[in-house]
Design a protein around this motif. Structure first.
Motif, PDB file in Angstrom:
ATOM      1  N   LEU B 129       1.051  -1.225  -0.145  1.00 24.29           N
ATOM      2  CA  LEU B 129      -0.326  -0.167  -0.135  1.00 24.29           C
ATOM      3  C   LEU B 129       0.634   1.031   0.162  1.00 24.29           C
ATOM      4  N   GLU B 130      -0.051   2.010  -0.623  1.00 22.32           N
ATOM      5  CA  GLU B 130       0.891   3.751  -0.204  1.00 22.32           C
ATOM      6  C   GLU B 130       0.088   4.432   0.208  1.00 22.32           C
ATOM      7  N   ILE B 131       0.880   5.062   0.657  1.00 22.39           N
ATOM      8  CA  ILE B 131      -0.049   6.162   1.430  1.00 22.39           C
ATOM      9  C   ILE B 131       0.578   7.741   1.748  1.00 22.39           C
ATOM     10  N   LYS B 132      -0.369   8.363   1.973  1.00 27.51           N
ATOM     11  CA  LYS B 132       0.145  10.423   2.285  1.00 27.51           C
ATOM     12  C   LYS B 132       0.969  10.263   3.315  1.00 27.51           C
ATOM     13  N   SER B 133       1.162  11.869   3.279  1.00 23.61           N
ATOM     14  CA  SER B 133       0.990  12.604   4.419  1.00 23.61           C
ATOM     15  C   SER B 133      -0.226  13.935   3.276  1.00 23.61           C
ATOM     16  N   GLY B 134      -0.063  14.702   4.119  1.00 18.83           N
ATOM     17  CA  GLY B 134      -1.316  15.754   3.338  1.00 18.83           C
ATOM     18  C   GLY B 134      -2.225  16.109   5.182  1.00 18.83           C
ATOM     19  N   TYR B 135      -2.066  16.305   5.426  1.00 14.33           N
ATOM     20  CA  TYR B 135      -2.746  16.761   7.095  1.00 14.33           C
ATOM     21  C   TYR B 135      -2.011  17.114   7.639  1.00 14.33           C
TER      22      TYR B 135
END
Lengths: 384, 384
Positions: B129-135
């Motif tokens: 799985l890919e996990i993003k930052s952004g919060y």
């Protein structure tokens, strides 16, 4: 505290009881007395009990009451599903494919299949379920289907009138269903059901079937208005049925009849999902004062889901229900559709049937669609 | 057999490999050599191995490759979901609610939340799985979000350009994202992403962000055309991105550009389910020769499902895909969207990442929507 050992379930983040005046409690506890709920209230005021169980801040909800399923069958229709998704339309006649496989199966094979699906349902929070016959369609095969189902639930339904099987004229088949087949099925059944739809049974045949069942001591229920408009829902209301199932195509007169008769509309949105039909309008029904229930209709043809949380998520996305209305319809609503007041809620005196969610509130059941959020299912005061 | 102990998985009812000429095998076996697949073929011709495991006639599929998720966050937005289902519309600005909670959370709290969701995904068959930052949306909070994510996957994505946070002008924020924030995030990230949408970043800002990321050694990806038509997909194709995500609103020119550039369209149908938006037209894309992937977009605002089987069932019901296309898009398609060839299939030499289903074929993933059918998940040759 007379039923046996008492258990305190504490640190419940949210407890859904449906009790009048306190339907949803925060920071709650519940005391079980043997198989029943003895007390619910704020955790800080909980009475003593023999043992304690920490729910870890999770939500506790009444176990789901799935009032419509067809689990007694054999065979696999996944290829038919794939073909339908590629553009073929659903027709009631596909039932006959399953009838051939079911008749060829042994009692042990049928029992093993039902056991597997009931286990799957339990893991997903269902604690009460109805199971229909309807893939035997002979005196022998309907009676043995019901005997198999009765091993798993008291809520068994004789559905000899599912479709007319191959090799017999409709009128002759209705005579068989209301005669010898009914007689042999009655010992294993609580309910009688009929599929009133184009391609299945017309309204006169449906009336004949239901009246014969009532005369034999069974309680009537119906499949109606699934594939198009028709007189089925009107008949259900005329006969004062507890519930009528599907209700996808309703006229204004149908809605008025449901409201006036108090007959509950059991909605089965998994069917519309898996047949790509339009969904019934739950919002309109609720706003019109009609009682609703949600059930799975778990069956190998039109809807092979056993997941009540999935059906609830569809009810919210597609049928205009709030997450709370969807939970109520799948618990208290399902119980009402089975004419039961001992299940579907968690008030004192009711059966201690509940699910503990991997979530802080019941909203997550719709907010997190497809995610298996039920982490524990308790049945009659015992963790399954 | 050089990687360690070899394992024979036999009695596989159906084995999905995606290998050329034999994408789906019946009555198959698979040999694992340490963390890799060493051999696949008919069970009767399986070579010897150190240990044997009987799959019991069940289906074995490649583990899901979920190429789009936002797991690093804090806070609960279930009430916002319920309000949206009652009629409020989705807007990208809701992201800021989660930003406040995420900034207030400790690293340990964020890590614990990601661990919980990754575990939930594993149970449902996701192996990559890919996990993003952004919060985070500050230099400190983006970098620590990525450091948290990196504990769980190599496929981490810097999404400082998720929305413009409160208290800073858009141009100043783009300068921050492409300057200090990028510099501190690069050590923890493989990818850079931007949300190109009305309410988030325009196409010029998106181009600036992606080019800065590329110059810093990151690989570019994008959120585009989720909430309406716009120039985002065109930019993705112009820059030759591996994949562009959402693609809900596409013009004919967008489709032609995707086909001509070879940029893959990653579809996120859980979002459309949970925001009640129209679904992207996967059938049209596939028929036009565009490669597609399916991912979860698991996030607390627009789509809080972690269930790839649920997304596949939606792809079949709502987007015109066949069950087999949906599985391919969620495995090999997801791998391609991450520029990976070592996962997403089960051919010799690939990572031994797979799921064993409580079902005889992969068709059941769409045929049985909502049912938790993944009974075992194996990662790099080990049962998790």
């Amino acid at each position: 505290m007379s039923h046996g050992t008492s258990h305190l379930v504490t640190n419940i983040g949210e407890l859904v009881t449906w009790a009048e005046g306190r339907p949803v409690l925060k920071g709650a506890a519940m005391v079980l007395d043997g198989p029943k709920v003895a007390w619910v209230g704020p955790a800080a005021r909980a009475p003593a009990a023999d043992t304690a169980y920490d729910a870890g801040g999770r939500a506790v909800i009444p176990g789901f009451v799935d009032s419509h399923s067809h689990l007694v069958f054999a065979g696999d229709r996944s290829e038919e599903f794939a073909a339908r998704m590629a553009g073929e339309s659903y027709a009631a006649g596909g039932i006959r494919t399953t009838v051939r496989a079911t008749r060829a199966a042994t009692d042990e094979q049928l029992t093993s299949q039902v056991a597997r699906l009931v286990h799957e349902m339990r893991r997903q929070g269902t604690t009460t379920l109805e199971i229909k016959s309807g893939y035997g369609l002979s005196t022998l095969d309907e009676a043995r289907s019901l005997a198999v189902a009765r091993q798993f639930t008291e809520e068994t339904t004789f559905l000899g009138a599912h479709v007319v099987p191959e090799g017999i004229e409709p009128d002759d088949y209705v005579a068989l269903v209301t005669g010898q087949m009914l007689e042999r099925s009655v010992p294993h059944a609580r309910w009688i059901d009929v599929f009133c739809e184009t391609g299945a049974f017309d309204v006169d045949q449906a009336r004949t079937v239901l009246k014969a069942g009532i005369a034999a001591g069974l309680k009537p229920r119906m499949h109606a208005n699934q594939l198009g408009h028709g007189p089925g829902v009107g008949l259900a209301c005329e006969l004062g049925l507890t519930a009528v199932d599907h209700c996808t195509y309703l006229s204004g007169d149908d809605v008025a009849a449901l409201r006036d008769s108090g007959t509950r509309a059991t909605l089965l949105p998994g069917v519309e999902f898996s047949t790509r039909q339009p969904y019934p309008d739950a919002r309109m029904l609720i706003d019109a004062g009609v009682g609703v229930a949600i059930a799975s209709d778990c069956n190998p043809g039109s809807c092979f889901t056993s997941s009540i949380p999935f059906c609830m998520a569809l009810a919210v996305r597609e049928m205009g229900m709030t997450p709370t209305e969807a939970l109520e319809a799948a618990t208290r609503g399902g119980a009402a559709a089975l004419d039961r007041t001992d299940v579907g809620g968690l008030a004192p005196g009711m059966s201690a049937d509940f699910a503990i969610l991997d979530a802080p509130t019941h909203l997550h059941l719709a907010y997190r669609p497809g995610v298996p959020l039920v982490s524990e299912t308790w049945l009659a005061g015992r963790r399954t």
